[in-house]
Design an enzyme around this catalytic site. Structure first.
Site, mmCIF file in Angstrom:
data_model
loop_
_atom_site.group_PDB
_atom_site.id
_atom_site.type_symbol
_atom_site.label_atom_id
_atom_site.label_comp_id
_atom_site.label_asym_id
_atom_site.label_seq_id
_atom_site.Cartn_x
_atom_site.Cartn_y
_atom_site.Cartn_z
ATOM 1 N N ASP A 13 67.270 -21.878 6.257
ATOM 2 C CA ASP A 13 65.912 -21.383 6.467
ATOM 3 C C ASP A 13 65.384 -22.171 7.670
ATOM 4 O OD1 ASP A 13 63.321 -20.245 5.983
ATOM 5 O OD2 ASP A 13 62.749 -22.078 4.952
ATOM 6 N N LEU A 14 64.350 -21.665 8.310
ATOM 7 C CA LEU A 14 63.823 -22.352 9.498
ATOM 8 C C LEU A 14 62.602 -23.218 9.175
ATOM 9 C CD1 LEU A 14 63.691 -22.873 12.559
ATOM 10 C CD2 LEU A 14 62.514 -20.686 12.802
ATOM 11 N N ASP A 15 61.550 -22.574 8.710
ATOM 12 C CA ASP A 15 60.305 -23.300 8.497
ATOM 13 C C ASP A 15 60.382 -24.217 7.285
ATOM 14 O OD1 ASP A 15 57.643 -24.045 8.807
ATOM 15 O OD2 ASP A 15 56.979 -22.544 7.368
ATOM 16 N N THR A 21 57.095 -25.389 11.260
ATOM 17 C CA THR A 21 56.324 -24.378 11.996
ATOM 18 C C THR A 21 55.148 -23.868 11.170
ATOM 19 O OG1 THR A 21 57.833 -22.652 11.239
ATOM 20 C CG2 THR A 21 58.284 -23.602 13.395
ATOM 21 N N LYS A 49 53.047 -19.390 2.344
ATOM 22 C CA LYS A 49 54.332 -19.995 2.720
ATOM 23 C C LYS A 49 55.507 -19.147 2.241
ATOM 24 C CE LYS A 49 52.727 -24.765 2.967
ATOM 25 N NZ LYS A 49 52.669 -26.068 2.288
ATOM 26 N N GLY A 50 56.413 -18.863 3.162
ATOM 27 C CA GLY A 50 57.665 -18.199 2.812
ATOM 28 C C GLY A 50 57.598 -16.698 2.603
ATOM 29 N N ILE A 51 56.430 -16.082 2.854
ATOM 30 C CA ILE A 51 56.353 -14.623 2.701
ATOM 31 C C ILE A 51 56.171 -13.955 4.065
ATOM 32 C CG2 ILE A 51 55.539 -14.746 0.310
ATOM 33 C CD1 ILE A 51 52.727 -14.017 1.311
ATOM 34 N N ARG A 53 55.025 -11.431 7.258
ATOM 35 C CA ARG A 53 53.758 -11.315 7.990
ATOM 36 C C ARG A 53 52.790 -10.339 7.317
ATOM 37 N NH1 ARG A 53 54.562 -9.848 14.057
ATOM 38 N NH2 ARG A 53 55.955 -11.619 13.899
ATOM 39 N N SER A 120 66.216 -16.573 8.786
ATOM 40 C CA SER A 120 64.770 -16.538 8.987
ATOM 41 C C SER A 120 64.336 -15.098 9.213
ATOM 42 C CB SER A 120 64.364 -17.386 10.194
ATOM 43 O OG SER A 120 62.999 -17.189 10.479
ATOM 44 N N ALA A 121 63.294 -14.692 8.497
ATOM 45 C CA ALA A 121 62.768 -13.333 8.654
ATOM 46 C C ALA A 121 61.854 -13.238 9.876
ATOM 47 C CB ALA A 121 62.012 -12.923 7.395
ATOM 48 N N SER A 122 61.660 -14.367 10.555
ATOM 49 C CA SER A 122 60.758 -14.391 11.707
ATOM 50 C C SER A 122 61.428 -13.861 12.970
ATOM 51 C CB SER A 122 60.265 -15.816 11.953
ATOM 52 O OG SER A 122 59.572 -15.880 13.180
ATOM 53 N N ASN A 124 60.352 -14.490 15.721
ATOM 54 C CA ASN A 124 60.124 -15.546 16.719
ATOM 55 C C ASN A 124 61.119 -16.702 16.604
ATOM 56 O OD1 ASN A 124 57.728 -14.263 17.717
ATOM 57 N ND2 ASN A 124 56.660 -14.992 15.909
ATOM 58 N N LYS A 151 62.368 -12.388 0.789
ATOM 59 C CA LYS A 151 62.657 -13.342 -0.286
ATOM 60 C C LYS A 151 61.620 -13.108 -1.397
ATOM 61 C CE LYS A 151 64.018 -16.604 3.327
ATOM 62 N NZ LYS A 151 63.632 -17.806 4.076
ATOM 63 N N GLU A 175 66.804 -24.391 1.646
ATOM 64 C CA GLU A 175 65.446 -23.833 1.571
ATOM 65 C C GLU A 175 64.428 -24.869 1.111
ATOM 66 O OE1 GLU A 175 63.226 -21.551 1.780
ATOM 67 O OE2 GLU A 175 64.254 -19.715 2.377
ATOM 68 N N ASP A 176 63.163 -24.623 1.460
ATOM 69 C CA ASP A 176 62.095 -25.506 0.971
ATOM 70 C C ASP A 176 61.100 -24.741 0.099
ATOM 71 O OD1 ASP A 176 59.319 -25.478 3.192
ATOM 72 O OD2 ASP A 176 60.953 -24.028 3.140
#
Length: 223
Positions: A13-15, A21, A49-51, A53, A120-122, A124, A151, A175-176
Protein backbone atom coordinates in the site's frame (compact mmCIF):
# COMPACT_ATOMS: atom_id res chain seq x y z
CA UNK A 1 0.87 -19.97 7.76
CA UNK A 2 3.28 -19.45 4.87
CA UNK A 3 6.97 -20.25 5.36
CA UNK A 4 9.50 -17.42 4.96
CA UNK A 5 11.31 -19.32 2.19
CA UNK A 6 8.11 -19.35 0.07
CA UNK A 7 7.97 -15.55 -0.14
CA UNK A 8 8.96 -14.12 -3.51
CA UNK A 9 7.13 -10.80 -3.68
CA UNK A 10 5.87 -7.83 -1.65
CA UNK A 11 2.74 -5.86 -2.47
CA UNK A 12 2.73 -2.40 -0.89
CA UNK A 13 0.00 0.00 0.00
CA UNK A 14 1.27 3.56 -0.45
CA UNK A 15 -0.28 5.90 2.07
CA UNK A 16 0.74 5.20 5.65
CA UNK A 17 3.17 2.47 4.58
CA UNK A 18 5.65 4.12 2.20
CA UNK A 19 4.88 7.76 2.98
CA UNK A 20 2.37 9.75 4.95
CA UNK A 21 0.40 11.27 2.08
CA UNK A 22 -2.71 11.30 4.29
CA UNK A 23 -1.59 14.72 5.60
CA UNK A 24 -1.89 16.13 2.09
CA UNK A 25 -5.16 14.30 1.39
CA UNK A 26 -6.65 15.55 4.65
CA UNK A 27 -5.67 19.17 3.90
CA UNK A 28 -7.19 18.95 0.42
CA UNK A 29 -10.41 17.34 1.68
CA UNK A 30 -10.66 19.88 4.49
CA UNK A 31 -10.40 22.75 1.98
CA UNK A 32 -13.33 21.26 0.05
CA UNK A 33 -15.40 20.35 3.14
CA UNK A 34 -15.14 23.87 4.53
CA UNK A 35 -16.08 25.32 1.15
CA UNK A 36 -19.21 23.12 1.24
CA UNK A 37 -19.98 24.21 4.81
CA UNK A 38 -19.24 20.82 6.36
CA UNK A 39 -17.58 20.91 9.79
CA UNK A 40 -14.17 19.20 9.77
CA UNK A 41 -13.54 16.83 12.70
CA UNK A 42 -10.90 14.23 13.62
CA UNK A 43 -13.61 11.57 13.29
CA UNK A 44 -14.34 12.64 9.71
CA UNK A 45 -10.61 12.71 8.89
CA UNK A 46 -10.21 9.14 10.24
CA UNK A 47 -13.23 7.93 8.27
CA UNK A 48 -11.66 9.07 4.99
CA UNK A 49 -8.52 6.95 5.40
CA UNK A 50 -8.13 4.13 2.90
CA UNK A 51 -11.32 4.72 0.91
CA UNK A 52 -11.71 5.93 -2.67
CA UNK A 53 -12.09 9.54 -3.77
CA UNK A 54 -15.83 9.31 -4.53
CA UNK A 55 -16.53 7.34 -1.34
CA UNK A 56 -14.64 10.04 0.59
CA UNK A 57 -16.72 12.77 -1.01
CA UNK A 58 -19.95 10.88 -0.23
CA UNK A 59 -18.90 10.59 3.43
CA UNK A 60 -18.21 14.34 3.63
CA UNK A 61 -21.57 15.19 2.06
CA UNK A 62 -23.37 12.71 4.34
CA UNK A 63 -21.61 14.16 7.41
CA UNK A 64 -22.92 17.58 6.42
CA UNK A 65 -26.41 16.19 5.72
CA UNK A 66 -26.16 17.34 2.10
CA UNK A 67 -25.76 13.99 0.35
CA UNK A 68 -28.85 14.61 -1.84
CA UNK A 69 -28.10 18.24 -2.64
CA UNK A 70 -25.81 17.72 -5.65
CA UNK A 71 -25.97 15.96 -9.02
CA UNK A 72 -23.45 13.31 -10.06
CA UNK A 73 -21.83 15.85 -12.39
CA UNK A 74 -21.42 18.32 -9.51
CA UNK A 75 -19.94 15.57 -7.33
CA UNK A 76 -17.45 14.70 -10.08
CA UNK A 77 -16.46 18.38 -10.22
CA UNK A 78 -15.95 18.49 -6.43
CA UNK A 79 -13.75 15.35 -6.59
CA UNK A 80 -11.69 16.91 -9.38
CA UNK A 81 -11.31 20.12 -7.35
CA UNK A 82 -10.07 18.12 -4.36
CA UNK A 83 -7.55 16.37 -6.59
CA UNK A 84 -6.26 19.70 -7.90
CA UNK A 85 -5.86 20.92 -4.30
CA UNK A 86 -4.00 17.71 -3.45
CA UNK A 87 -1.64 17.94 -6.44
CA UNK A 88 -0.78 21.53 -5.53
CA UNK A 89 0.07 20.44 -1.98
CA UNK A 90 2.13 17.50 -3.29
CA UNK A 91 4.59 19.85 -4.98
CA UNK A 92 6.19 20.35 -1.56
CA UNK A 93 6.68 16.61 -0.95
CA UNK A 94 10.18 15.13 -1.06
CA UNK A 95 12.17 12.22 0.38
CA UNK A 96 11.69 13.59 3.91
CA UNK A 97 8.09 12.29 3.70
CA UNK A 98 9.27 8.65 3.39
CA UNK A 99 8.27 6.83 6.57
CA UNK A 100 11.03 5.58 8.94
CA UNK A 101 12.93 2.51 7.74
CA UNK A 102 11.12 2.22 4.39
CA UNK A 103 13.99 3.38 2.17
CA UNK A 104 16.31 0.79 3.79
CA UNK A 105 13.65 -1.93 3.58
CA UNK A 106 13.06 -1.34 -0.14
CA UNK A 107 16.80 -1.40 -0.80
CA UNK A 108 17.13 -4.65 1.17
CA UNK A 109 14.25 -6.27 -0.75
CA UNK A 110 15.83 -5.32 -4.07
CA UNK A 111 19.22 -6.67 -3.00
CA UNK A 112 17.57 -9.99 -2.06
CA UNK A 113 15.79 -10.18 -5.45
CA UNK A 114 12.24 -9.89 -4.15
CA UNK A 115 9.69 -8.60 -6.63
CA UNK A 116 7.73 -5.48 -5.66
CA UNK A 117 4.40 -4.08 -6.73
CA UNK A 118 2.25 -1.20 -5.60
CA UNK A 119 -1.39 -1.71 -4.60
CA UNK A 120 -2.61 1.85 -4.57
CA UNK A 121 -6.00 2.91 -5.92
CA UNK A 122 -4.61 6.43 -6.35
CA UNK A 123 -4.09 7.67 -9.89
CA UNK A 124 -1.46 10.00 -8.39
CA UNK A 125 0.76 7.23 -7.02
CA UNK A 126 3.34 7.44 -9.88
CA UNK A 127 3.76 11.16 -9.14
CA UNK A 128 4.09 10.50 -5.39
CA UNK A 129 6.79 7.85 -5.99
CA UNK A 130 8.68 10.25 -8.27
CA UNK A 131 8.53 13.02 -5.65
CA UNK A 132 9.83 10.60 -3.01
CA UNK A 133 12.62 9.30 -5.27
CA UNK A 134 11.34 5.71 -5.01
CA UNK A 135 9.87 5.14 -8.48
CA UNK A 136 12.73 2.81 -9.50
CA UNK A 137 11.57 0.16 -7.00
CA UNK A 138 8.05 -0.03 -8.38
CA UNK A 139 8.21 -0.93 -12.05
CA UNK A 140 5.14 -3.11 -11.44
CA UNK A 141 2.07 -1.04 -10.69
CA UNK A 142 -1.63 -1.70 -10.99
CA UNK A 143 -3.60 0.59 -13.27
CA UNK A 144 -6.22 1.95 -10.83
CA UNK A 145 -8.61 2.78 -13.69
CA UNK A 146 -9.03 -0.97 -14.33
CA UNK A 147 -10.16 -1.76 -10.77
CA UNK A 148 -13.83 -2.52 -10.24
CA UNK A 149 -13.84 -2.76 -6.43
CA UNK A 150 -12.25 -0.84 -3.57
CA UNK A 151 -10.76 -2.23 -0.37
CA UNK A 152 -11.75 -4.33 1.61
CA UNK A 153 -12.46 -6.25 -1.62
CA UNK A 154 -9.40 -8.43 -2.40
CA UNK A 155 -9.17 -7.31 -6.05
CA UNK A 156 -6.33 -4.79 -5.67
CA UNK A 157 -4.00 -7.13 -3.74
CA UNK A 158 -4.85 -10.08 -5.98
CA UNK A 159 -3.82 -7.90 -8.93
CA UNK A 160 -0.65 -6.93 -7.05
CA UNK A 161 0.42 -10.60 -7.15
CA UNK A 162 -0.76 -11.03 -10.75
CA UNK A 163 1.43 -8.21 -12.10
CA UNK A 164 4.43 -9.99 -10.55
CA UNK A 165 3.36 -13.33 -12.09
CA UNK A 166 3.30 -14.80 -8.58
CA UNK A 167 0.77 -16.89 -6.66
CA UNK A 168 -0.94 -15.05 -3.77
CA UNK A 169 0.69 -17.40 -1.24
CA UNK A 170 4.11 -16.29 -2.51
CA UNK A 171 3.35 -12.65 -1.65
CA UNK A 172 3.31 -10.44 1.42
CA UNK A 173 0.82 -7.57 1.46
CA UNK A 174 1.63 -4.55 3.62
CA UNK A 175 -1.09 -2.22 4.91
CA UNK A 176 -1.85 0.30 7.63
CA UNK A 177 -5.66 0.24 7.34
CA UNK A 178 -8.18 -2.37 8.51
CA UNK A 179 -9.89 -2.45 5.09
CA UNK A 180 -6.48 -3.01 3.49
CA UNK A 181 -5.61 -5.93 5.77
CA UNK A 182 -8.99 -7.50 4.94
CA UNK A 183 -8.17 -7.04 1.25
CA UNK A 184 -4.80 -8.82 1.65
CA UNK A 185 -6.36 -11.69 3.58
CA UNK A 186 -9.13 -12.04 1.02
CA UNK A 187 -6.51 -12.27 -1.73
CA UNK A 188 -4.82 -15.16 0.10
CA UNK A 189 -1.56 -13.33 0.80
CA UNK A 190 0.39 -13.02 4.04
CA UNK A 191 -0.82 -9.80 5.69
CA UNK A 192 1.47 -7.41 7.54
CA UNK A 193 -0.33 -4.65 9.42
CA UNK A 194 1.47 -1.44 10.36
CA UNK A 195 -0.07 0.30 13.35
CA UNK A 196 -2.39 -0.41 16.27
CA UNK A 197 -2.72 -4.18 16.63
CA UNK A 198 -6.19 -3.81 18.15
CA UNK A 199 -7.43 -2.13 14.98
CA UNK A 200 -5.38 -4.41 12.70
CA UNK A 201 -6.12 -7.58 14.67
CA UNK A 202 -6.84 -9.55 11.48
CA UNK A 203 -3.23 -9.13 10.23
CA UNK A 204 -1.03 -12.24 10.23
CA UNK A 205 1.90 -10.13 11.45
CA UNK A 206 1.72 -6.76 13.17
CA UNK A 207 4.36 -4.06 13.58
CA UNK A 208 3.76 -0.89 15.59
CA UNK A 209 5.37 1.29 12.93
CA UNK A 210 7.39 1.11 9.71
CA UNK A 211 10.75 1.21 11.52
CA UNK A 212 10.06 -2.40 12.64
CA UNK A 213 9.44 -3.54 9.05
CA UNK A 214 12.51 -5.61 8.13
CA UNK A 215 13.07 -8.99 6.48
CA UNK A 216 14.62 -10.22 9.72
CA UNK A 217 11.54 -9.26 11.75
CA UNK A 218 9.17 -10.86 9.23
CA UNK A 219 11.24 -14.06 9.37
CA UNK A 220 11.18 -13.99 13.20
CA UNK A 221 7.41 -13.51 13.22
CA UNK A 222 6.93 -16.48 10.90
CA UNK A 223 9.36 -18.72 12.82
Amino acid sequence: MVKFEQIKGFVFDLDGVIADTSVYHAKAWRQLAEKLGVTWTDELADGLKGISRMDSLDLILKTGGIENKYTEAEKEAFAAEKNTNYLNLLKDMDATAILPGIADFLKDLEEHDYQLSLASASKNSPLVLEQLGLAMYFKNKIDPTTLKHGKPDPEIFARGAEVLNLKPEECVGIEDAKAGVQSINGAGELSVGIGDKNILSEADINFADTSELTLENIKKALD
